[in-house]
Motif scaffolding. Structure first.
Motif, PDB file in Angstrom:
ATOM      1  N   THR A  41      24.752  40.783  44.762  1.00 22.40           N
ATOM      2  CA  THR A  41      26.064  41.427  44.738  1.00 22.40           C
ATOM      3  C   THR A  41      27.047  40.709  45.660  1.00 22.40           C
ATOM      4  OG1 THR A  41      25.028  43.536  44.225  1.00 22.40           O
ATOM      5  CG2 THR A  41      27.284  43.614  45.073  1.00 22.40           C
ATOM      6  N   THR A  42      26.589  40.305  46.828  1.00 25.80           N
ATOM      7  CA  THR A  42      27.445  39.570  47.754  1.00 25.80           C
ATOM      8  C   THR A  42      27.930  38.274  47.116  1.00 25.80           C
ATOM      9  OG1 THR A  42      26.311  40.506  49.659  1.00 25.80           O
ATOM     10  CG2 THR A  42      27.530  38.478  50.033  1.00 25.80           C
ATOM     11  N   GLN A  43      27.054  37.565  46.433  1.00 22.90           N
ATOM     12  CA  GLN A  43      27.445  36.324  45.762  1.00 22.90           C
ATOM     13  C   GLN A  43      28.465  36.594  44.657  1.00 22.90           C
ATOM     14  OE1 GLN A  43      23.530  35.003  44.657  1.00 22.90           O
ATOM     15  NE2 GLN A  43      23.246  33.836  46.546  1.00 22.90           N
ATOM     16  N   GLN A  44      28.289  37.679  43.920  1.00 18.07           N
ATOM     17  CA  GLN A  44      29.239  38.025  42.863  1.00 18.07           C
ATOM     18  C   GLN A  44      30.614  38.360  43.433  1.00 18.07           C
ATOM     19  OE1 GLN A  44      27.142  41.238  40.972  1.00 18.07           O
ATOM     20  NE2 GLN A  44      26.170  39.900  39.465  1.00 18.07           N
ATOM     21  N   VAL A  45      30.639  39.100  44.504  1.00 15.78           N
ATOM     22  CA  VAL A  45      31.913  39.460  45.127  1.00 15.78           C
ATOM     23  C   VAL A  45      32.596  38.218  45.684  1.00 15.78           C
ATOM     24  CG1 VAL A  45      32.987  40.731  47.030  1.00 15.78           C
ATOM     25  CG2 VAL A  45      31.261  41.837  45.603  1.00 15.78           C
ATOM     26  N   GLU A  46      31.847  37.345  46.353  1.00 18.65           N
ATOM     27  CA  GLU A  46      32.425  36.107  46.873  1.00 18.65           C
ATOM     28  C   GLU A  46      33.021  35.272  45.749  1.00 18.65           C
ATOM     29  OE1 GLU A  46      29.234  34.287  49.049  1.00 18.65           O
ATOM     30  OE2 GLU A  46      29.734  35.368  50.888  1.00 18.65           O
ATOM     31  N   SER A  47      32.315  35.169  44.631  1.00 16.63           N
ATOM     32  CA  SER A  47      32.809  34.412  43.486  1.00 16.63           C
ATOM     33  C   SER A  47      34.100  35.017  42.939  1.00 16.63           C
ATOM     34  CB  SER A  47      31.737  34.368  42.398  1.00 16.63           C
ATOM     35  OG  SER A  47      32.223  33.743  41.243  1.00 16.63           O
ATOM     36  N   ALA A  48      34.137  36.336  42.855  1.00  8.20           N
ATOM     37  CA  ALA A  48      35.342  37.013  42.369  1.00  8.20           C
ATOM     38  C   ALA A  48      36.520  36.776  43.297  1.00  8.20           C
ATOM     39  CB  ALA A  48      35.076  38.507  42.218  1.00  8.20           C
ATOM     40  N   LEU A  49      36.285  36.817  44.593  1.00  8.95           N
ATOM     41  CA  LEU A  49      37.363  36.583  45.548  1.00  8.95           C
ATOM     42  C   LEU A  49      37.873  35.146  45.479  1.00  8.95           C
ATOM     43  CD1 LEU A  49      36.057  38.647  48.593  1.00  8.95           C
ATOM     44  CD2 LEU A  49      37.951  39.217  47.055  1.00  8.95           C
ATOM     45  N   VAL A  50      36.962  34.195  45.311  1.00  7.87           N
ATOM     46  CA  VAL A  50      37.373  32.790  45.193  1.00  7.87           C
ATOM     47  C   VAL A  50      38.192  32.584  43.921  1.00  7.87           C
ATOM     48  CG1 VAL A  50      36.515  30.443  44.791  1.00  7.87           C
ATOM     49  CG2 VAL A  50      35.527  31.836  46.604  1.00  7.87           C
ATOM     50  N   SER A  51      37.712  33.115  42.800  1.00  8.98           N
ATOM     51  CA  SER A  51      38.390  32.884  41.521  1.00  8.98           C
ATOM     52  C   SER A  51      39.750  33.559  41.436  1.00  8.98           C
ATOM     53  CB  SER A  51      37.510  33.322  40.355  1.00  8.98           C
ATOM     54  OG  SER A  51      37.429  34.722  40.291  1.00  8.98           O
ATOM     55  N   THR A  52      40.010  34.545  42.279  1.00  6.04           N
ATOM     56  CA  THR A  52      41.295  35.246  42.254  1.00  6.04           C
ATOM     57  C   THR A  52      42.110  35.010  43.525  1.00  6.04           C
ATOM     58  OG1 THR A  52      40.343  37.252  43.194  1.00  6.04           O
ATOM     59  CG2 THR A  52      40.399  37.083  40.773  1.00  6.04           C
ATOM     60  N   ALA A  53      41.736  34.011  44.311  1.00  6.32           N
ATOM     61  CA  ALA A  53      42.430  33.717  45.575  1.00  6.32           C
ATOM     62  C   ALA A  53      42.552  34.988  46.426  1.00  6.32           C
ATOM     63  CB  ALA A  53      43.791  33.086  45.329  1.00  6.32           C
ATOM     64  N   ASN A  54      41.403  35.577  46.699  1.00  3.45           N
ATOM     65  CA  ASN A  54      41.338  36.822  47.486  1.00  3.45           C
ATOM     66  C   ASN A  54      42.187  37.933  46.874  1.00  3.45           C
ATOM     67  OD1 ASN A  54      39.477  35.958  49.408  1.00  3.45           O
ATOM     68  ND2 ASN A  54      41.077  34.956  50.589  1.00  3.45           N
ATOM     69  N   LEU A  55      42.108  38.039  45.554  1.00  2.00           N
ATOM     70  CA  LEU A  55      42.793  39.062  44.770  1.00  2.00           C
ATOM     71  C   LEU A  55      44.311  38.949  44.835  1.00  2.00           C
ATOM     72  CD1 LEU A  55      40.555  42.154  45.618  1.00  2.00           C
ATOM     73  CD2 LEU A  55      40.322  40.567  43.700  1.00  2.00           C
TER      74      LEU A  55
END
Length: 75
Positions: A41-55
């Motif tokens: 889950t931590t890896q998924q959240v990190e990936s999401a934050l990277v792909s959206t420039a920290n949302l």
């Protein structure tokens, strides 16, 4: 009275130490299923934050990718 309630300059360090202590305890004593899920889950959240420039840069393709990769993160 709490130990550092009158020492706000210590709060940030105290919080960081508390989080580190909990994380160490969790990774040592939690069942492996919980540890493995937490890591994934931590890896998924990190990936999401990277792909959206920290949302801060969310467009439709990124939004769909985030929702599909991290089911609990619905923007």
């Amino acid at each position: 009275m709490p130990i550092n309630a009158d020492k706000p300059h210590l709060w940030k360090q105290d919080i960081a130490q508390s989080v580190d202590l909990y994380n160490s305890w969790f990774m040592e004593f939690a069942p492996s299923a919980y540890r493995d899920t937490r890591i994934t889950t931590t890896q998924q959240v990190e990936s999401a934050l990277v792909s959206t420039a920290n949302l801060t840069n969310i467009t439709l393709p990124e939004r769909l990718q985030v929702v599909n990769s991290v089911g609990i993160l619905k923007l």
